[in-house]
Write an enzyme that holds these catalytic residues in place. Structure first.
Site, PDB file in Angstrom:
ATOM      1  CG  HIS A 175      40.692  43.770  48.455  1.00  0.00           C
ATOM      2  ND1 HIS A 175      41.055  42.474  47.820  1.00  0.00           N
ATOM      3  CD2 HIS A 175      40.274  43.095  49.514  1.00  0.00           C
ATOM      4  CE1 HIS A 175      40.896  41.576  48.778  1.00  0.00           C
ATOM      5  NE2 HIS A 175      40.593  41.996  49.654  1.00  0.00           N
ATOM      6  CB  CYS A 187      43.438  40.989  50.517  1.00  0.00           C
ATOM      7  SG  CYS A 187      43.210  40.843  52.867  1.00  0.00           S
ATOM      8  CD  GLU A 191      40.763  43.512  44.289  1.00  0.00           C
ATOM      9  OE1 GLU A 191      41.513  43.572  44.883  1.00  0.00           O
ATOM     10  OE2 GLU A 191      40.630  42.235  45.275  1.00  0.00           O
TER      11      GLU A 191
HETATM   12  N1  GLN Z   1      42.458  35.000  55.044  1.00  0.00           N
HETATM   13  C1  GLN Z   1      42.968  37.091  55.663  1.00  0.00           C
HETATM   14  C2  GLN Z   1      42.572  37.742  56.594  1.00  0.00           C
HETATM   15  O1  GLN Z   1      40.882  37.080  56.584  1.00  0.00           O
HETATM   16  C3  GLN Z   1      42.894  37.187  53.873  1.00  0.00           C
HETATM   17  C4  GLN Z   1      41.843  38.060  53.600  1.00  0.00           C
HETATM   18  C5  GLN Z   1      41.997  38.476  51.824  1.00  0.00           C
HETATM   19  O2  GLN Z   1      42.267  37.479  51.220  1.00  0.00           O
HETATM   20  N2  GLN Z   1      40.688  39.267  51.439  1.00  0.00           N
HETATM   21  O3  GLN Z   1      42.779  38.341  56.519  1.00  0.00           O
END
Ligand code: GLN
Length: 530
Positions: free
Chosen positions: A502, A376, A504
């Protein structure tokens, strides 16, 4: 109809009620029952989405896009059952529904009160799985005696009144502390907390004592006598080496049989060997793989709970020992700390602080050839790094952190900008990513497309994809309906992958994430004889 098991906590918080409940759930599953779990969080926040990880640990995201407490992650990992919006109840959420209903005039002139209106709403949510689960285990967050959890405990009390003792039982998890000066384990805090529970009208059927050493028979008898439960229903939950040891530890004390007896359940199978075999296999590991998780909430390990669990699942399945270094991206020694690792994970995150350290981490991984998994925000940093240092776009950034940035390689997509003018909405829950043929990711997953969970607002800006690809960072996975870049990789790096999702959240001990497995294997390469 379902049977209900309520799990409450006494004396202190952080006793591992979630793990205890999930372990009992696992045992019940192995005796042929359909089990689900509900977490009650007594805070007023409507969900965990806006909470600082320092206060509450990681935000766990469900397949259907709920932003929840990290205990739901434990439930999924133990039960291999998908959690959803229905598996989390917060005080904020309950009050919101009650107030909305009141505004619509649905209470017909009544004075809206905690009892019965709030407790009725809580009970309605407890019953959400009536037709879907044989057993619903409900964990009530907080500690007995807290003001906040009272409506939840009251609703739990009413459940037994409504359904009877053959369908509802209560398990109280408490602490039995060891006092070195007296060389004694003390039962008084447990007695007090059970009294507190009784004042509320709940008689526990079973008491599970967290302790750092074995509970002698005499201690169990004392607790049984003072707390008015059979001595066989006083169980010990000693500190375990691994949370995945807990089901076995409870099984040895006959938890399953006692629950069956209390709730009149007949076991249709005894498949517990699956778990014992898996634990046996994974405890023989010798070789250690050292993984750095580079982030800014490194002093609270719970902030990266699912990531570290997914690493552990991968390690267990590959017979490797795992050592995790939580490396602060603002540490002046960042690079030398990263140098000690066999692989680097740059996890998700929010907020400007530490962003340059994260970009530096992505650069270090690219240049050093160490296995790298950017998740992410971690992937977004890898993109910014490639744009700046390989594609020659010096001031490239994410518009999240530099709103008027001239080269927003990470940006809100056009229709998101329209939604609120600046914030856009979050992309939450499961979305499908289709991989490019021949990509490392297609090979790792062994299929052309996967559904993984998302929690982000910003995206790789499509305008810059040609420049990034020319510089060597290939986009190898897309969310096809909107052509959003989901994954990136370098062809000329031993193992460097960034994913917008994600992975995970989908990893469980019995079914580890393929991506984490491949990452860990890359880290272990050269250390393993084969
Ligand atoms: N802050 C980033 C976004 O909103 C990544 C979010 C995250 O890593 N969960 O796109």
């Amino acid at each position: 109809m379902s049977k209900y098991i309520f799990v409450t906590g006494g004396v202190v918080s952080s006793l591992g009620k979630g793990i205890t409940g999930a372990s009992i759930g696992k045992l019940l599953q192995y005796s042929g029952l359909k089990v689900t779990m509900i977490k009650c969080d007594p805070y007023i926040n409507v969900d965990a989405g806006t909470m600082n990880p320092y206060q509450h640990g990681e935000v766990f995201v469900t397949e259907d896009g709920a932003e929840t407490d990290l205990d739901l992650g434990s439930y999924e990992r133990f039960l291999e059952t998908r959690m959803s919006h229905d598996n989390i109840i917060t005080a904020g959420n309950v009050y919101k529904s009650v107030i909305e209903r009141e505004r619509k005039g649905e209470y017909l002139g009544a004075t809206v009160q905690v009892i019965p209106h709030v407790t009725d709403e809580i009970k309605r949510r407890f019953k959400a799985f009536e037709k879907k689960a044989d057993v619903v285990i409900i964990e009530i967050g907080g500690t007995v005696g807290d003001i906040e959890s009272l409506p939840f405990l009251e609703a739990a009390r009413q459940m037994k009144l409504e359904y009877g003792p053959q369908d509802v039982m209560y398990i109280h998890v408490t602490l039995v502390p060891y006092i070195p000066a007296a060389d004694e384990l003390k039962t008084k805090p447990t007695q007090h907390s059970v009294h507190k529970l009784r004042e509320i009208g709940i008689d526990p059927n079973m008491i599970i004592c967290r302790t750092d050493r074995p509970l002698e028979k005499s201690i169990k008898q004392k607790i049984a006598l003072f707390c008015s439960v059979p001595a066989t229903a006083v169980l010990e939950a000693a500190d375990a080496k691994s949370i995945y040891d807990v089901p076995q530890a409870l099984q040895r004390q006959g938890v399953n049989e006692q629950v069956h007896m209390l709730l009149g359940i007949r076991a249709t199978s005894h498949n517990f060997e699956e778990w014992t075999d898996f634990m046996k296999r994974s405890s023989s590991a010798r070789e250690t793989v050292r993984i750095a998780i580079a982030g800014k909430y490194t002093s609270l390990k719970d902030a990266y709970k699912s990531v570290s669990e997914a690493l552990l699942h991968a390690a267990m399945s590959a017979n490797l020992k795992l050592a995790v270094d939580y490396v602060d991206v603002e540490d002046p020694e960042l690079l030398s700390r990263l140098a000690e690792a066999d692989g680097i994970i740059l996890p998700g995150g929010f907020g400007n602080r530490g962003i340059e350290g994260k970009i530096r981490t992505a650069q270090y991984a690219r240049e050093s050839g160490k296995p790298f998994l950017g998740i992410c925000l971690g992937m977004q940093c890898a993109v910014i790094e490639a744009a700046r240092n390989l594609a020659g776009i010096k001031n490239a950034h994410s518009s999240e952190f530099m709103p008027r940035c001239k080269y927003p390689v990470i940006d809100l997509i056009a229709d998101q900008k329209k939604v609120t003018g600046k914030g856009g909405t979050m992309r939450l829950g499961g979305y499908e990513t289709a991989f490019t043929k021949g990509s490392a990711l297609a090979r790792i997953y062994g299929k052309p497309a996967v559904t993984e969970r998302h929690r982000h607002r910003y995206e790789v800006n499509p305008e810059f994809v040609p420049a990034l690809e020319k510089a060597g960072l290939k986009v190898t996975g897309y969310y096809k309906p909107r052509r959003l870049a989901e994954t990136v990789e370098y062809k000329n790096h031993p193992w460097y992958i960034g994913v917008q999702y994600h992975p995970e959240f989908n990893s469980t001990p019995l079914n580890p994430s393929p991506l984490f497995k491949a990452f860990l294997a890359a880290g272990a390469k050269g250390k393993q004889p084969k």
